[in-house]
Write a protein that holds these residues in place. Structure first.
Motif, mmCIF file in Angstrom:
data_model
loop_
_atom_site.group_PDB
_atom_site.id
_atom_site.type_symbol
_atom_site.label_atom_id
_atom_site.label_comp_id
_atom_site.label_asym_id
_atom_site.label_seq_id
_atom_site.Cartn_x
_atom_site.Cartn_y
_atom_site.Cartn_z
ATOM 1 N N GLU A 1 1.844 -8.312 4.026
ATOM 2 C CA GLU A 1 1.927 -7.342 3.989
ATOM 3 C C GLU A 1 0.439 -6.893 2.526
ATOM 4 O OE1 GLU A 1 5.315 -6.777 1.271
ATOM 5 O OE2 GLU A 1 6.799 -8.145 3.146
ATOM 6 N N PHE A 2 0.681 -5.457 2.926
ATOM 7 C CA PHE A 2 -0.123 -4.666 2.537
ATOM 8 C C PHE A 2 0.288 -3.656 1.196
ATOM 9 C CE2 PHE A 2 -2.949 -5.462 6.174
ATOM 10 C CZ PHE A 2 -3.737 -5.940 5.468
ATOM 11 N N HIS A 3 0.199 -3.875 0.380
ATOM 12 C CA HIS A 3 1.152 -2.231 -0.832
ATOM 13 C C HIS A 3 -0.248 -1.384 -1.265
ATOM 14 C CE1 HIS A 3 4.597 -5.949 -1.637
ATOM 15 N NE2 HIS A 3 4.534 -5.610 -0.416
ATOM 16 N N MET A 4 -0.559 -0.291 -1.138
ATOM 17 C CA MET A 4 -1.089 0.874 -1.114
ATOM 18 C C MET A 4 -0.286 1.341 -1.593
ATOM 19 S SD MET A 4 -1.970 1.561 2.741
ATOM 20 C CE MET A 4 -2.452 0.176 3.487
ATOM 21 N N TYR A 5 -1.082 1.928 -3.310
ATOM 22 C CA TYR A 5 -0.894 2.924 -4.202
ATOM 23 C C TYR A 5 -1.178 4.227 -4.165
ATOM 24 C CZ TYR A 5 2.938 -0.440 -6.239
ATOM 25 O OH TYR A 5 3.557 -1.286 -6.593
ATOM 26 N N VAL A 6 -1.175 4.774 -2.830
ATOM 27 C CA VAL A 6 -2.447 5.676 -2.965
ATOM 28 C C VAL A 6 -2.336 6.819 -4.370
ATOM 29 C CG1 VAL A 6 -3.073 7.222 -1.327
ATOM 30 C CG2 VAL A 6 -2.155 5.466 -0.369
ATOM 31 N N THR A 7 -3.108 7.122 -4.841
ATOM 32 C CA THR A 7 -3.424 9.004 -6.101
ATOM 33 C C THR A 7 -4.199 9.541 -5.394
ATOM 34 O OG1 THR A 7 -5.851 8.416 -5.836
ATOM 35 C CG2 THR A 7 -3.956 6.636 -7.505
ATOM 36 N N PRO A 8 -4.023 10.918 -6.095
ATOM 37 C CA PRO A 8 -3.877 12.099 -5.784
ATOM 38 C C PRO A 8 -5.995 12.075 -5.679
ATOM 39 C CG PRO A 8 -3.254 12.660 -7.766
ATOM 40 C CD PRO A 8 -2.929 11.088 -7.133
ATOM 41 N N HIS A 9 -7.025 11.308 -5.146
ATOM 42 C CA HIS A 9 -8.175 11.397 -5.799
ATOM 43 C C HIS A 9 -8.523 11.746 -4.305
ATOM 44 C CE1 HIS A 9 -6.158 11.196 -9.658
ATOM 45 N NE2 HIS A 9 -7.176 11.151 -10.391
ATOM 46 N N ILE A 10 -10.462 12.192 -4.475
ATOM 47 C CA ILE A 10 -10.984 11.679 -3.405
ATOM 48 C C ILE A 10 -12.661 11.985 -4.162
ATOM 49 C CG2 ILE A 10 -12.378 13.209 -1.494
ATOM 50 C CD1 ILE A 10 -10.295 14.359 -1.182
ATOM 51 N N VAL A 11 -12.726 10.096 -3.775
ATOM 52 C CA VAL A 11 -14.013 9.695 -4.894
ATOM 53 C C VAL A 11 -15.376 10.241 -4.020
ATOM 54 C CG1 VAL A 11 -12.719 8.677 -6.271
ATOM 55 C CG2 VAL A 11 -13.605 7.359 -4.542
ATOM 56 N N GLY A 12 -15.128 10.237 -2.833
ATOM 57 C CA GLY A 12 -16.383 10.611 -0.977
ATOM 58 C C GLY A 12 -16.929 9.147 -1.863
ATOM 59 N N GLY A 13 -16.621 8.461 -2.349
ATOM 60 C CA GLY A 13 -17.310 6.705 -1.640
ATOM 61 C C GLY A 13 -17.319 5.431 -2.485
ATOM 62 N N GLY A 14 -17.968 4.392 -2.479
ATOM 63 C CA GLY A 14 -17.497 3.266 -3.237
ATOM 64 C C GLY A 14 -17.491 2.098 -2.126
ATOM 65 N N THR A 15 -15.803 1.092 -3.656
ATOM 66 C CA THR A 15 -15.741 0.153 -2.584
ATOM 67 C C THR A 15 -14.088 0.590 -2.188
ATOM 68 O OG1 THR A 15 -16.294 -1.109 -4.826
ATOM 69 C CG2 THR A 15 -15.304 -2.525 -3.040
ATOM 70 N N PRO A 16 -14.422 0.351 -0.235
ATOM 71 C CA PRO A 16 -12.894 0.257 -0.118
ATOM 72 C C PRO A 16 -11.723 -0.278 0.220
ATOM 73 C CG PRO A 16 -15.011 -0.667 1.882
ATOM 74 C CD PRO A 16 -15.313 -0.408 0.034
ATOM 75 N N TYR A 17 -10.822 0.215 0.369
ATOM 76 C CA TYR A 17 -9.184 -0.767 0.346
ATOM 77 C C TYR A 17 -9.629 -1.704 0.638
ATOM 78 C CZ TYR A 17 -4.754 -2.425 0.489
ATOM 79 O OH TYR A 17 -3.693 -3.131 0.369
ATOM 80 N N LEU A 18 -9.814 -1.225 2.545
ATOM 81 C CA LEU A 18 -9.624 -1.899 3.666
ATOM 82 C C LEU A 18 -11.135 -2.156 4.190
ATOM 83 C CD1 LEU A 18 -7.062 -0.688 5.398
ATOM 84 C CD2 LEU A 18 -6.647 -2.802 4.581
ATOM 85 N N PRO A 19 -11.333 -3.884 4.193
ATOM 86 C CA PRO A 19 -12.545 -4.048 5.723
ATOM 87 C C PRO A 19 -13.102 -2.666 6.697
ATOM 88 C CG PRO A 19 -11.096 -5.373 5.976
ATOM 89 C CD PRO A 19 -10.857 -5.240 5.244
#
Length: 185
Positions: free
Chosen positions: A140-158
């Motif tokens: 299972e994947f439990h995702m909490y999606v925040t109302p932010h766009i950060v434009g790059g970084g460490t991705p949640y998924l490969p």
């Protein structure tokens, strides 16, 4: 049978940390944190890579800090009560209770342990979760999606994985966060 669950708080564009490694934008408010606590109470063991463990060990002593909210104290108790396994070739020792150090991540052993567990197992941190996702052992994947766009970084998924998911649950919060719970088909 227990589930192997990957939980993360991420930006709308899919990052758990921005390009500078910061994730302060993802700090849950009390409403979200209380919901997280309800979901995390089912976790009996957390699996972490070194970096995620270094972030999460904060919860070992969080209860000693003044001014903690009730939901923060609740999460501290949940985290402290769970077993932790840290997978690292560079960490010399662990510094938290109920924690053991493993030098290598064996997906077959994790699957066997999860299947034999009486409580769910949580995998935390993008790097370790990527290994588990690629091995096909995340349930299972439990995702909490925040109302932010950060434009790059460490991705949640490969990037190099393709899965079909079934939506099991969703919840909207007043601060704009959306919770999504998916099962791998």
């Amino acid at each position: 049978m227990a589930q192997l669950v990957y939980t993360g708080i991420m930006s709308v564009d899919g990052y758990i940390a921005d390009k500078d490694g910061k994730f302060d934008w993802s700090a849950p408010d009390d409403e979200v944190h209380a919901f997280v606590n309800d979901r995390e109470a089912s976790i009996g063991t957390y699996l972490y890579g070194r970096r995620m463990y270094e972030v999460m060990r904060y919860w070992e002593t969080a209860h000693t800090l003044a001014g903690q909210s009730a939901v923060t104290r609740d999460f501290t108790e949940i985290w402290q009560a769970a077993d932790k396994i840290v997978y690292s070739t560079t960490l010399e020792a662990v510094s938290t209770e109920r924690t053991r150090l493993e030098r290598s991540f064996d997906p077959a052993e994790v699957r066997r342990s999860t299947d034999a567990a009486d409580r769910d197992v949580g995998v935390g941190g993008a790097a370790l979760a990527a290994h588990a996702i690629r091995a096909g052992i995340v349930d299972e994947f439990h995702m909490y999606v925040t109302p932010h766009i950060v434009g790059g970084g460490t991705p949640y998924l490969p990037d190099d994985v393709r899965l079909e998911l079934e939506l099991l649950d969703e919840h909207r919060f007043t601060n704009g966060v959306v919770y999504l719970r998916y099962r791998v088909r």
